[in-house]
Design an enzyme around this catalytic site. Structure first.
Site, PDB file in Angstrom:
ATOM      1  N   ASN A 198      31.645  54.504 -39.377  1.00  0.00           N
ATOM      2  CA  ASN A 198      31.619  55.951 -39.183  1.00  0.00           C
ATOM      3  C   ASN A 198      30.420  56.512 -39.945  1.00  0.00           C
ATOM      4  O   ASN A 198      29.662  55.764 -40.571  1.00  0.00           O
ATOM      5  CB  ASN A 198      32.941  56.591 -39.616  1.00  0.00           C
ATOM      6  N   GLU A 201      30.309  55.712 -43.741  1.00  0.00           N
ATOM      7  CA  GLU A 201      29.974  54.305 -43.994  1.00  0.00           C
ATOM      8  C   GLU A 201      28.514  54.026 -43.670  1.00  0.00           C
ATOM      9  O   GLU A 201      27.847  53.260 -44.368  1.00  0.00           O
ATOM     10  CB  GLU A 201      30.894  53.410 -43.156  1.00  0.00           C
ATOM     11  N   ASP A 266      40.558  52.523 -35.561  1.00  0.00           N
ATOM     12  CA  ASP A 266      41.228  51.324 -35.058  1.00  0.00           C
ATOM     13  C   ASP A 266      41.218  51.298 -33.529  1.00  0.00           C
ATOM     14  O   ASP A 266      40.987  50.252 -32.913  1.00  0.00           O
ATOM     15  CB  ASP A 266      42.682  51.283 -35.540  1.00  0.00           C
TER      16      ASP A 266
END
Length: 484
Positions: A198, A201, A266
């Protein structure tokens, strides 16, 4: 978006091994009526407790709900939470190989939810030991040959301390690797085919979000330095961007009411893995993963997406792109196939529709009311000339199609009757669409309607509707010419 519809029906051929930090998500649901007298916090009267598979287990759950074949590898404790997690996986028909050790507890996240809002989250966790991670890597080496794709779900809880070694093992076995990263040092994921960070990150790893150009350039630099094939950068409300050394394309976020972003990452990596494993190319797989993410954030908690939900959302997406009048015809058939997969009832009618009038509109609305989707077969210009004379059509095929497609009741407009089709009938088109309901207007009997025998033989219905009296294209033309 052009997709191979057959591939969407072959998601079950995806064989994926998920490895990573397994968690138990526990939800306490209740109502809030007052503030505690002990502190300025709401008092939640718990009515229901629900356990769900979280972390890497939620990735596996997302894959399973998309019909992929999945096995989960991770670490849990010798405790009640580990027992609950194993029961949940069994109920979801997810194969698992969980290493149960007594040194650390199963990672558990407790969420208190009242009136569809999270009140507080409690995390119960300890970092897993290097010895447990070493054992996981050994088990992985014995399993990886049985799968085509590997997904590493890294939540930085210690399960993937040996991830560099495991990626090399997977690549040596010829397997494709996707990683949802948490480490700032992306070289730990060297050899991975795709990583899905993301924005936080990405910035932590050294990415630059000052502009689109700097984002792409810094992403490519990070990929080259780390020895990674591609990056799918998830950008929240800005959508997601897929970047390689040679390509870059962006998928805008789907416009939905966001209820809960829990587990959205996820869903992205799980759906991306399933689509790639099913045979979609990267651009198509990213577009479908983006649709899945849009669906899941509209639900409360760590939710999943079913193939039926994806098909329904895909239909909405395609229609929103203005694809109701399409060429080549294969694209229309593909979209109709999506609607059928979602259980929608297809209605077909046909005509010249040279000058659209009130009778046409009423007739088309009545036709649409017989099902969920309306396909209009539209005579080509050559066909209209053969049927109506050299002075017709008044409006070209493109103009007639544009007007029809602008009607809310019409889902697809498909031309027929080109020069090679001298009979000027929609029979071949009806056979290709294979509608549930065939509709014709006027003074027809069912036995004289072209395609009726075919539709009835397929278990469909044939309906005859009347036009509005006194309304006709010929009458309008004659009136305009002063001949009425």
């Amino acid at each position: 978006m052009m997709l191979n519809f057959d591939l969407l029906q072959q998601l079950s051929r995806a064989k994926i091994l998920v490895v990573g930090d397994v968690m138990l998500d526990r939800y306490y649901y209740g109502d809030t009526q007052r503030i505690s007298p002990e502190a300025p916090v709401p008092v939640v009267h718990v009515k229901r407790i629900e356990d769900r598979a979280g972390g890497a287990a939620n990735v596996a759950r997302n894959i399973a709900h998309l019909d992929g074949q999945v096995t989960l590898l991770g670490i849990v404790g010798e405790d009640a939470e580990g027992d609950s997690l194993q029961r949940l996986l069994a109920q979801e028909h997810i194969q698992s190989s969980l290493y149960r050790q007594a040194a650390q507890p199963t990672i558990a996240k407790m969420r208190v939810v009242s009136r569809h809002q999270q009140v507080v989250r409690l995390d119960m966790e300890q970092r897993f030991s290097p010895a447990s991670a070493q054992h996981l890597a050994q088990v992985f080496a014995g399993l990886v040959a049985g799968f085509d794709w590997v997904v590493f779900s890294d939540y930085n809880k210690g399960s993937l301390a040996q991830i560099s070694r495991m990626i090399q093992t997977a690549k040596a076995a010829g397997r494709r690797v996707l990683v949802d990263p948490k480490q700032a040092d992306l070289s730990l994921y060297a050899g991975a085919d795709v990583i899905t960070p993301n924005v936080k990150e990405f910035l932590g790893a050294g990415g630059d979000m000052a502009s689109e150009a700097s984002m792409v350039a810094s992403a490519r630099a990070l990929l080259e330095q780390a020895g990674i094939g591609a990056m799918l950068l998830t950008r929240s409300e800005q959508g997601m961007s897929y970047i390689t050394a040679a390509t870059h394309y962006h998928e805008p976020a789907q416009v939905l009411e966001v209820s809960d972003v829990t587990g959205a990452g996820d869903t992205v990596i799980a759906s991306l893995a399933v689509m790639l494993a099913a045979g979609f190319d990267a651009e198509q797989a990213v577009a479908l993963a983006n649709l899945c993410a849009g669906i899941v954030v509209s639900k409360l908690g760590a939710a999943t997406v079913s193939p039926e939900e994806l098909a329904a959302k895909l239909n909405q997406y395609l229609n929103a792109q203005g694809d109701r009048y399409l060429a080549p015809f294969d694209a229309v058939l593909q979209h109709i196939g999506f609607a059928k997969q979602n259980g929608e009832r297809i209605v077909f009618t046909n005509g010249c529709f040279d000058i659209l009038h009130a009778g046409h509109v009423r007739y088309l609305n009545q036709a649409k009311a017989l099902g969920d989707r309306l396909v209009v077969g539209l005579n080509s210009d050559a066909s209209v000339r053969r049927l109506k004379g050299e002075a017709r059509p008044i409006n070209s095929l493109e103009d007639r199609a544009a007007v029809l497609a602008g009607l809310a009741c019409v889902d697809w407009v498909v031309p027929f009757g080109d020069e090679f089709d001298e009979q000027d009938t929609p029979l071949r088109l009806i056979q290709q669409v294979c509608p549930d309901v065939l509709v014709k207007g006027g003074d027809y009997s069912i036995d004289t309607i072209v395609g009726a025998d075919f539709v009835l033989a397929q278990g469909g219905e044939v309906k005859v509707l009347s036009f509005v009296a006194g309304k006709s294209t010929t009458g309008i033309i004659n009136k305009a010419r002063g001949e009425a």
